[in-house]
Write a protein that holds these residues in place. Sequence first.
Motif, short mmCIF file in Angstrom:
data_model
loop_
_atom_site.label_atom_id
_atom_site.label_comp_id
_atom_site.label_asym_id
_atom_site.label_seq_id
_atom_site.Cartn_x
_atom_site.Cartn_y
_atom_site.Cartn_z
N GLU A 13 0.83 -1.20 0.00
CA GLU A 13 0.00 0.00 0.00
C GLU A 13 0.87 1.26 0.00
N GLY A 14 0.69 2.11 -1.01
CA GLY A 14 1.42 3.37 -1.09
C GLY A 14 2.85 3.26 -1.55
N ASN A 15 3.27 2.07 -1.99
CA ASN A 15 4.66 1.87 -2.42
C ASN A 15 4.72 1.44 -3.88
N ASN A 16 5.92 1.45 -4.42
CA ASN A 16 6.12 0.92 -5.76
C ASN A 16 5.89 -0.58 -5.76
N CYS A 17 5.49 -1.10 -6.90
CA CYS A 17 5.33 -2.53 -7.06
C CYS A 17 6.66 -3.12 -7.53
N PHE A 18 6.94 -4.33 -7.07
CA PHE A 18 8.14 -5.00 -7.56
C PHE A 18 7.79 -6.41 -7.97
N ARG A 19 8.70 -7.00 -8.75
CA ARG A 19 8.50 -8.36 -9.25
C ARG A 19 9.74 -9.18 -8.97
N ILE A 20 9.52 -10.45 -8.73
CA ILE A 20 10.59 -11.41 -8.52
C ILE A 20 10.55 -12.39 -9.68
N GLY A 21 11.72 -12.70 -10.22
CA GLY A 21 11.79 -13.65 -11.33
C GLY A 21 12.97 -14.58 -11.18
N THR A 22 12.95 -15.67 -11.94
CA THR A 22 14.06 -16.63 -11.96
C THR A 22 14.31 -17.06 -13.40
N ASP A 23 15.50 -17.60 -13.62
CA ASP A 23 15.80 -18.16 -14.94
C ASP A 23 16.26 -19.61 -14.77
N SER A 24 16.48 -20.28 -15.86
CA SER A 24 16.86 -21.69 -15.83
C SER A 24 18.31 -21.92 -15.40
N ASN A 25 19.09 -20.85 -15.25
CA ASN A 25 20.49 -20.96 -14.84
C ASN A 25 20.67 -20.82 -13.34
N GLY A 26 19.57 -20.71 -12.58
CA GLY A 26 19.67 -20.59 -11.13
C GLY A 26 19.81 -19.18 -10.62
N ASN A 27 19.60 -18.20 -11.48
CA ASN A 27 19.67 -16.80 -11.07
C ASN A 27 18.30 -16.31 -10.63
N ALA A 28 18.30 -15.36 -9.72
CA ALA A 28 17.06 -14.72 -9.28
C ALA A 28 17.13 -13.24 -9.63
N TYR A 29 15.97 -12.65 -9.85
CA TYR A 29 15.89 -11.25 -10.28
C TYR A 29 14.83 -10.55 -9.46
N ILE A 30 15.07 -9.28 -9.20
CA ILE A 30 14.09 -8.43 -8.54
C ILE A 30 14.09 -7.12 -9.32
N ALA A 31 12.89 -6.62 -9.63
CA ALA A 31 12.79 -5.40 -10.42
C ALA A 31 11.53 -4.64 -10.04
N ILE A 32 11.55 -3.35 -10.25
CA ILE A 32 10.35 -2.54 -10.11
C ILE A 32 9.44 -2.91 -11.27
N ALA A 33 8.15 -3.13 -10.98
CA ALA A 33 7.21 -3.48 -12.04
C ALA A 33 7.24 -2.41 -13.13
N GLY A 34 7.37 -2.85 -14.37
CA GLY A 34 7.48 -1.94 -15.49
C GLY A 34 8.91 -1.64 -15.88
N GLN A 35 9.86 -2.03 -15.02
CA GLN A 35 11.29 -1.81 -15.30
C GLN A 35 12.04 -3.14 -15.27
N GLU A 36 11.40 -4.18 -15.75
CA GLU A 36 11.99 -5.52 -15.72
C GLU A 36 13.24 -5.64 -16.60
N ASP A 37 13.47 -4.66 -17.47
CA ASP A 37 14.66 -4.71 -18.32
C ASP A 37 15.92 -4.30 -17.57
#
Length: 63
Positions: A13-37
């Motif tokens: 509530e009242g904060n930016n949205c973020f997303r968590i992602g993974t790939d097949s190489n065992g890496n994890a990613y965190i990004a602000i929603a809309g800035q996944e690049d």
Amino acid sequence: MADITWEDPFCAEGNNCFRIGTDSNGNAYIAIAGQEDTPLTDTREALRTLIRDIKSGKADHLL
């Protein structure tokens, strides 16, 4: 860039949205929603540790 599978955005509530992602190489990613690049990248274990620490209150001083 790796083929990242993103979870649905998490929006506090009242904060930016973020997303968590993974790939097949065992890496994890965190990004602000809309800035996944431009994600922050680390290992899945590092992301798991970060989430555990947040849930246990170890990062409350950052909020």
